[in-house]
Scaffold this motif. Structure first.
Motif, short mmCIF file in Angstrom:
data_model
loop_
_atom_site.label_atom_id
_atom_site.label_comp_id
_atom_site.label_asym_id
_atom_site.label_seq_id
_atom_site.Cartn_x
_atom_site.Cartn_y
_atom_site.Cartn_z
N ALA A 38 0.84 -1.21 0.00
CA ALA A 38 0.00 0.00 0.00
C ALA A 38 0.87 1.25 0.00
CB ALA A 38 -0.92 0.00 1.21
N LEU A 39 2.00 1.19 0.70
CA LEU A 39 2.92 2.32 0.72
C LEU A 39 3.48 2.60 -0.66
CD1 LEU A 39 4.43 4.39 2.49
CD2 LEU A 39 6.23 2.70 2.74
N ARG A 40 3.85 1.55 -1.37
CA ARG A 40 4.37 1.73 -2.73
C ARG A 40 3.29 2.25 -3.67
NH1 ARG A 40 7.47 -3.83 -2.71
NH2 ARG A 40 9.36 -3.15 -1.66
N ARG A 41 2.07 1.77 -3.48
CA ARG A 41 0.97 2.18 -4.35
C ARG A 41 0.59 3.66 -4.08
NH1 ARG A 41 -2.65 -1.70 -3.26
NH2 ARG A 41 -3.49 -0.53 -1.52
N ASN A 42 0.68 4.07 -2.85
CA ASN A 42 0.30 5.44 -2.48
C ASN A 42 1.51 6.33 -2.18
OD1 ASN A 42 -2.46 4.81 -2.59
ND2 ASN A 42 -2.40 3.99 -0.51
N TRP A 43 2.60 6.14 -2.88
CA TRP A 43 3.81 6.89 -2.61
C TRP A 43 3.63 8.40 -2.72
CZ3 TRP A 43 6.10 10.09 -6.07
CH2 TRP A 43 5.75 9.92 -7.41
N PRO A 44 2.76 8.92 -3.65
CA PRO A 44 2.61 10.38 -3.67
C PRO A 44 2.04 10.93 -2.35
CG PRO A 44 1.77 9.47 -5.72
CD PRO A 44 2.03 8.32 -4.79
N PHE A 45 1.14 10.18 -1.73
CA PHE A 45 0.56 10.60 -0.46
C PHE A 45 1.65 10.74 0.60
CE2 PHE A 45 -1.11 9.34 3.70
CZ PHE A 45 -2.06 10.33 3.89
N TRP A 46 2.61 9.85 0.59
CA TRP A 46 3.68 9.88 1.60
C TRP A 46 4.82 10.83 1.22
CZ3 TRP A 46 2.54 8.10 6.12
CH2 TRP A 46 1.52 7.15 6.22
N ALA A 47 4.94 11.14 -0.06
CA ALA A 47 6.04 12.00 -0.50
C ALA A 47 5.72 13.49 -0.39
CB ALA A 47 6.41 11.66 -1.94
N VAL A 48 4.45 13.84 -0.45
CA VAL A 48 4.08 15.26 -0.47
C VAL A 48 4.48 16.01 0.80
CG1 VAL A 48 2.11 16.85 -0.53
CG2 VAL A 48 2.32 15.06 -2.24
N PRO A 49 4.19 15.51 2.02
CA PRO A 49 4.56 16.30 3.22
C PRO A 49 6.05 16.65 3.31
CG PRO A 49 2.98 14.61 3.82
CD PRO A 49 3.38 14.35 2.39
N PRO A 50 6.98 15.70 3.10
CA PRO A 50 8.38 16.12 3.17
C PRO A 50 8.76 17.11 2.07
CG PRO A 50 8.24 13.72 3.04
CD PRO A 50 6.87 14.26 2.95
N LEU A 51 8.17 16.96 0.90
CA LEU A 51 8.47 17.91 -0.18
C LEU A 51 7.96 19.30 0.16
CD1 LEU A 51 7.75 15.75 -3.36
CD2 LEU A 51 9.96 16.49 -2.45
N VAL A 52 6.79 19.39 0.78
CA VAL A 52 6.26 20.69 1.19
C VAL A 52 7.17 21.34 2.23
CG1 VAL A 52 4.35 21.81 2.44
CG2 VAL A 52 3.86 20.19 0.60
N VAL A 53 7.64 20.55 3.18
CA VAL A 53 8.54 21.07 4.22
C VAL A 53 9.85 21.56 3.61
CG1 VAL A 53 9.92 20.42 6.24
CG2 VAL A 53 7.53 19.72 6.09
N VAL A 54 10.43 20.78 2.70
CA VAL A 54 11.69 21.17 2.06
C VAL A 54 11.49 22.42 1.20
CG1 VAL A 54 13.38 20.47 0.33
CG2 VAL A 54 12.72 18.89 2.15
N LEU A 55 10.40 22.47 0.45
CA LEU A 55 10.13 23.64 -0.40
C LEU A 55 9.92 24.89 0.46
CD1 LEU A 55 9.59 24.84 -3.19
CD2 LEU A 55 7.20 24.22 -2.88
N THR A 56 9.13 24.77 1.52
CA THR A 56 8.88 25.92 2.40
C THR A 56 10.18 26.39 3.05
OG1 THR A 56 6.65 25.12 2.85
CG2 THR A 56 7.57 26.73 4.39
N GLY A 57 10.96 25.46 3.56
CA GLY A 57 12.24 25.82 4.18
C GLY A 57 13.18 26.48 3.20
N SER A 58 13.21 25.99 1.97
CA SER A 58 14.09 26.58 0.94
C SER A 58 13.66 28.00 0.59
CB SER A 58 14.06 25.72 -0.33
OG SER A 58 14.54 24.44 -0.06
N LEU A 59 12.36 28.21 0.44
CA LEU A 59 11.86 29.55 0.12
C LEU A 59 12.15 30.55 1.25
CD1 LEU A 59 8.47 28.70 -1.61
CD2 LEU A 59 10.53 29.65 -2.68
N VAL A 60 12.00 30.11 2.49
CA VAL A 60 12.30 30.98 3.62
C VAL A 60 13.80 31.26 3.66
CG1 VAL A 60 12.36 31.10 6.14
CG2 VAL A 60 10.29 30.36 4.98
N TYR A 61 14.62 30.25 3.41
CA TYR A 61 16.07 30.41 3.45
C TYR A 61 16.57 31.45 2.43
CZ TYR A 61 21.03 29.34 3.30
OH TYR A 61 22.39 29.45 3.33
#
Length: 147
Positions: free
Chosen positions: A30-53
């Protein structure tokens, strides 16, 4: 600080849920099938942190307020005293000081130990009788860090 605590809670919660999914049998599929669901939160955190930086929020607020800031600077440079202002563009003004050659204002509720604001001067770094230092932002505009 409250926002930082919220982001930390979100990250810890996400890691706990991810860990529980990885531990259970059959959930890996199920994790492999729903990988976008699990990948979005860390990507949002990294993108937000990068923009603030890189200072994107500061730059965007400045650009959205640029018309009001330039109009205010023109008015002050023509000899009209700055007076007491509550808002200049998107910036709530705590206090304002200066002359027709240069002025600066502190933005309300910025920083815990220091205050931040904007300063304007056509002749290089502003010469305002106030503590602090300046960092060039754009054109005649400087970030004023009041220490």
């Amino acid at each position: 600080m409250l926002v930082g605590a919220g982001w930390l809670s979100f990250g810890v919660g996400w890691l706990i849920v991810l860990g529980s999914v990885l531990v259970r049998r059959g959930r890996l599929v199920a994790l492999r099938r729903n990988w976008p669901f699990w990948a979005v939160p860390p990507l949002v955190v990294v993108l937000t942190g990068s923009l603030v930086y890189v200072g994107a929020p500061v730059r965007m607020r400045f650009e959205l307020s640029r018309g009001s800031l330039d109009h205010f600077a023109k008015t002050v440079s023509e000899g009209t005293p700055p007076g007491k202002r509550h808002w200049i563009g998107l910036y709530p003004v705590e206090y304002l000081e200066g002359s027709c050659r240069a002025f600066g204002f502190v933005i309300e509720d910025t920083g815990f130990f220091t205050s931040y604001g904007l300063a304007w001067s056509l002749s290089g770094e502003p010469d305002i009788d106030a503590p602090g230092f300046y960092r060039h932002l754009d054109g005649p505009w400087y970030i004023w860090i009041d220490d």
